[in-house]
Design a protein around this motif. Structure first.
Motif, PDB file in Angstrom:
ATOM      1  N   ASP A  49     -13.344 -10.224  13.585  1.00 42.30           N
ATOM      2  CA  ASP A  49     -12.768 -10.235  14.915  1.00 42.30           C
ATOM      3  C   ASP A  49     -11.727 -10.991  15.281  1.00 42.30           C
ATOM      4  OD1 ASP A  49     -14.822  -8.208  15.391  1.00 42.30           O
ATOM      5  OD2 ASP A  49     -16.188  -9.392  16.435  1.00 42.30           O
ATOM      6  N   GLU A  50     -11.773 -12.310  14.694  1.00 40.66           N
ATOM      7  CA  GLU A  50     -10.779 -13.474  15.210  1.00 40.66           C
ATOM      8  C   GLU A  50      -9.462 -12.772  14.562  1.00 40.66           C
ATOM      9  OE1 GLU A  50     -12.124 -17.563  15.308  1.00 40.66           O
ATOM     10  OE2 GLU A  50     -13.056 -16.753  13.683  1.00 40.66           O
ATOM     11  N   VAL A  51      -9.613 -12.432  13.225  1.00 39.79           N
ATOM     12  CA  VAL A  51      -8.397 -11.748  12.304  1.00 39.79           C
ATOM     13  C   VAL A  51      -7.531 -10.665  13.197  1.00 39.79           C
ATOM     14  CG1 VAL A  51      -7.325 -10.849  10.228  1.00 39.79           C
ATOM     15  CG2 VAL A  51      -8.943 -12.795  10.246  1.00 39.79           C
ATOM     16  N   LEU A  52      -8.595  -9.792  13.585  1.00 34.10           N
ATOM     17  CA  LEU A  52      -7.907  -8.610  14.312  1.00 34.10           C
ATOM     18  C   LEU A  52      -7.426  -8.842  15.712  1.00 34.10           C
ATOM     19  CD1 LEU A  52     -10.693  -5.767  13.185  1.00 34.10           C
ATOM     20  CD2 LEU A  52      -8.554  -6.581  11.967  1.00 34.10           C
ATOM     21  N   ALA A  53      -8.115  -9.751  16.302  1.00 36.65           N
ATOM     22  CA  ALA A  53      -7.488 -10.128  17.646  1.00 36.65           C
ATOM     23  C   ALA A  53      -6.139 -10.823  17.679  1.00 36.65           C
ATOM     24  CB  ALA A  53      -8.538 -11.092  18.297  1.00 36.65           C
ATOM     25  N   ALA A  54      -5.776 -11.367  16.214  1.00 39.06           N
ATOM     26  CA  ALA A  54      -4.502 -12.080  16.207  1.00 39.06           C
ATOM     27  C   ALA A  54      -3.332 -11.054  15.999  1.00 39.06           C
ATOM     28  CB  ALA A  54      -4.415 -12.867  14.997  1.00 39.06           C
ATOM     29  N   LEU A  62      -6.773  -8.239   4.966  1.00 39.58           N
ATOM     30  CA  LEU A  62      -6.053  -9.237   6.023  1.00 39.58           C
ATOM     31  C   LEU A  62      -7.081 -10.457   6.351  1.00 39.58           C
ATOM     32  CD1 LEU A  62      -5.080  -6.507   8.544  1.00 39.58           C
ATOM     33  CD2 LEU A  62      -3.664  -7.751   6.765  1.00 39.58           C
ATOM     34  N   LEU A  63      -8.262 -10.192   6.213  1.00 41.05           N
ATOM     35  CA  LEU A  63      -9.455 -11.339   6.250  1.00 41.05           C
ATOM     36  C   LEU A  63      -8.935 -12.186   5.175  1.00 41.05           C
ATOM     37  CD1 LEU A  63     -11.797 -12.411   7.909  1.00 41.05           C
ATOM     38  CD2 LEU A  63     -13.139 -11.058   6.187  1.00 41.05           C
ATOM     39  N   TRP A  64      -9.130 -11.548   4.007  1.00 41.38           N
ATOM     40  CA  TRP A  64      -8.830 -12.575   2.730  1.00 41.38           C
ATOM     41  C   TRP A  64      -7.636 -13.443   2.833  1.00 41.38           C
ATOM     42  CZ3 TRP A  64      -4.836 -12.739  -0.813  1.00 41.38           C
ATOM     43  CH2 TRP A  64      -5.092 -13.672  -1.934  1.00 41.38           C
ATOM     44  N   LEU A  65      -6.405 -12.896   3.232  1.00 44.40           N
ATOM     45  CA  LEU A  65      -5.496 -13.684   3.478  1.00 44.40           C
ATOM     46  C   LEU A  65      -5.511 -14.763   4.395  1.00 44.40           C
ATOM     47  CD1 LEU A  65      -2.258 -13.688   2.740  1.00 44.40           C
ATOM     48  CD2 LEU A  65      -1.954 -12.323   4.922  1.00 44.40           C
ATOM     49  N   GLN A  80       4.695 -11.270   9.222  1.00 48.16           N
ATOM     50  CA  GLN A  80       4.360  -9.790   8.989  1.00 48.16           C
ATOM     51  C   GLN A  80       3.521  -9.694   7.867  1.00 48.16           C
ATOM     52  OE1 GLN A  80       6.349  -7.498  10.944  1.00 48.16           O
ATOM     53  NE2 GLN A  80       7.158  -9.137  11.995  1.00 48.16           N
ATOM     54  N   VAL A  81       2.541  -9.001   7.652  1.00 47.68           N
ATOM     55  CA  VAL A  81       1.765  -8.617   6.543  1.00 47.68           C
ATOM     56  C   VAL A  81       1.527  -7.272   6.046  1.00 47.68           C
ATOM     57  CG1 VAL A  81      -0.508  -9.024   5.474  1.00 47.68           C
ATOM     58  CG2 VAL A  81       0.241 -10.520   7.242  1.00 47.68           C
ATOM     59  N   THR A  82       2.389  -7.027   4.733  1.00 51.78           N
ATOM     60  CA  THR A  82       2.526  -5.790   4.596  1.00 51.78           C
ATOM     61  C   THR A  82       1.079  -5.583   3.561  1.00 51.78           C
ATOM     62  OG1 THR A  82       3.755  -4.081   3.276  1.00 51.78           O
ATOM     63  CG2 THR A  82       4.039  -6.348   2.355  1.00 51.78           C
ATOM     64  N   SER A  83       0.558  -4.497   3.448  1.00 48.70           N
ATOM     65  CA  SER A  83      -1.002  -4.425   3.169  1.00 48.70           C
ATOM     66  C   SER A  83      -1.232  -3.476   1.806  1.00 48.70           C
ATOM     67  CB  SER A  83      -1.842  -3.772   4.240  1.00 48.70           C
ATOM     68  OG  SER A  83      -1.277  -2.492   4.704  1.00 48.70           O
ATOM     69  N   GLY A  84       0.043  -3.143   1.007  1.00 46.88           N
ATOM     70  CA  GLY A  84      -0.155  -2.410  -0.023  1.00 46.88           C
ATOM     71  C   GLY A  84       0.529  -1.003  -0.033  1.00 46.88           C
ATOM     72  N   SER A  85       0.859  -0.619  -1.421  1.00 44.69           N
ATOM     73  CA  SER A  85       1.519   0.806  -1.256  1.00 44.69           C
ATOM     74  C   SER A  85       0.563   1.921  -1.189  1.00 44.69           C
ATOM     75  CB  SER A  85       2.540   0.839  -2.778  1.00 44.69           C
ATOM     76  OG  SER A  85       3.015   2.303  -2.676  1.00 44.69           O
ATOM     77  N   THR A  86       1.037   2.980  -0.396  1.00 43.46           N
ATOM     78  CA  THR A  86       0.264   4.112  -0.276  1.00 43.46           C
ATOM     79  C   THR A  86       0.743   5.029  -1.513  1.00 43.46           C
ATOM     80  OG1 THR A  86       1.850   5.104   1.328  1.00 43.46           O
ATOM     81  CG2 THR A  86      -0.178   3.845   2.064  1.00 43.46           C
ATOM     82  N   CYS A  87       1.823   4.789  -2.027  1.00 45.95           N
ATOM     83  CA  CYS A  87       2.165   5.712  -3.140  1.00 45.95           C
ATOM     84  C   CYS A  87       2.601   5.288  -4.605  1.00 45.95           C
ATOM     85  CB  CYS A  87       3.575   6.354  -2.635  1.00 45.95           C
ATOM     86  SG  CYS A  87       5.019   5.255  -2.507  1.00 45.95           S
TER      87      CYS A  87
END
Length: 256
Positions: free
Chosen positions: A119-124, A204-207, A223-230
């Protein structure tokens, strides 16, 4: 019995990778004395490299499966671009296009003893954006070196282009978000979800709790880019790339 393994020369490794970035004279490999032999040494090289580039303003984080240990790359300002971007082909060794979702953190998550909760990570987080990352390498041949040497090289990061997005990011379901990648006027790739890590919230939580600790945690504005979708789609210049996530936004990169 003493360990006869000589520790990696972190400063030498970071210097060689930085010089390769600046000169575009690519490395065959890191010399044995500067070659990381563990994840800890690889991150130490990466950290020093990024600090010499001005410090991190963004992160790439990914995982090969929804349960595997994530890995991260810290990214400096000179390789992070916003809005429609045009770059010269001469700045790249290889051009591996990846369409990704980027999360913009508007509140800091500094290092602390107690782990952050989800919850703390998502709130940020303040917004989510469409993005294109170009995977590249400072080694002469793509994927010709061991995994720790690749990790030291910012996880094979080239540039990140952050496109349009939305602040009501919680309404976006990344696992079910469609994506289309255009190369010129050709629809090169179309998928729903597509990220090998599954839902990026775990990463994101792990980071926040693990991956960013050695560089002081996540800062407001990161900014946090979260991995390729392709996956990684290799293209040749000149070319135009457009990554469209209809529920999020669009990222555009012209390489000439």
């Amino acid at each position: 019995m003493e360990n006869d393994k000589t520790a990696c020369d972190v400063a030498s490794a970071a210097g060689l990778l930085l010089e390769a970035r600046r000169s575009h004279v690519w490395l065959r490999d890191l010399p044995p004395e500067a070659r990381p032999a563990s994840m800890e040494e690889a991150y130490a090289v990466q950290d020093l490299l990024v600090q010499r580039m001005g410090g991190p303003v963004a992160w790439k984080v990914g995982s090969p499966t929804p349960t595997a240990e994530p890995a991260r790359g810290a990214l400096a300002a000179n390789t992070v671009h916003h809005g429609a971007t045009q770059l010269p082909a001469g700045g790249f060794n290889v051009i591996g296009a990846e369409a990704e979702l980027v999360y913009n953190f508007t509140s800091a998550l500094p290092v602390r003893d107690a782990p952050y909760g989800m919850d703390e990570v998502l709130a940020a987080i303040g917004s989510v954006h469409a993005a294109i990352e170009i995977a590249d390498t400072r080694y002469a041949v793509w994927k010709s070196v061991d995994q720790f040497s690749q990790m030291a090289d910012q996880m094979s990061h080239g540039v990140l282009v952050v496109g349009t997005g939305r602040t009501d990011w919680r309404t976006v379901d990344p696992v079910n978000e469609p994506m289309t990648l255009w190369v010129g006027d050709k629809k090169e790739y179309e998928v729903v979800g597509g990220n090998s890590a599954g839902d990026p919230k775990r990463m994101l939580l792990w980071l926040a709790n693990v991956g960013s600790r050695s560089l002081g945690g996540i800062k407001a504005g990161d900014q946090v880019t979260s991995g390729s979708t392709c996956g990684t789609i290799f293209v040749t210049a000149p070319c135009s790339l457009v990554a469209e996530f209809p529920g999020v936004g669009k990222a555009e990169l012209q390489i000439s």
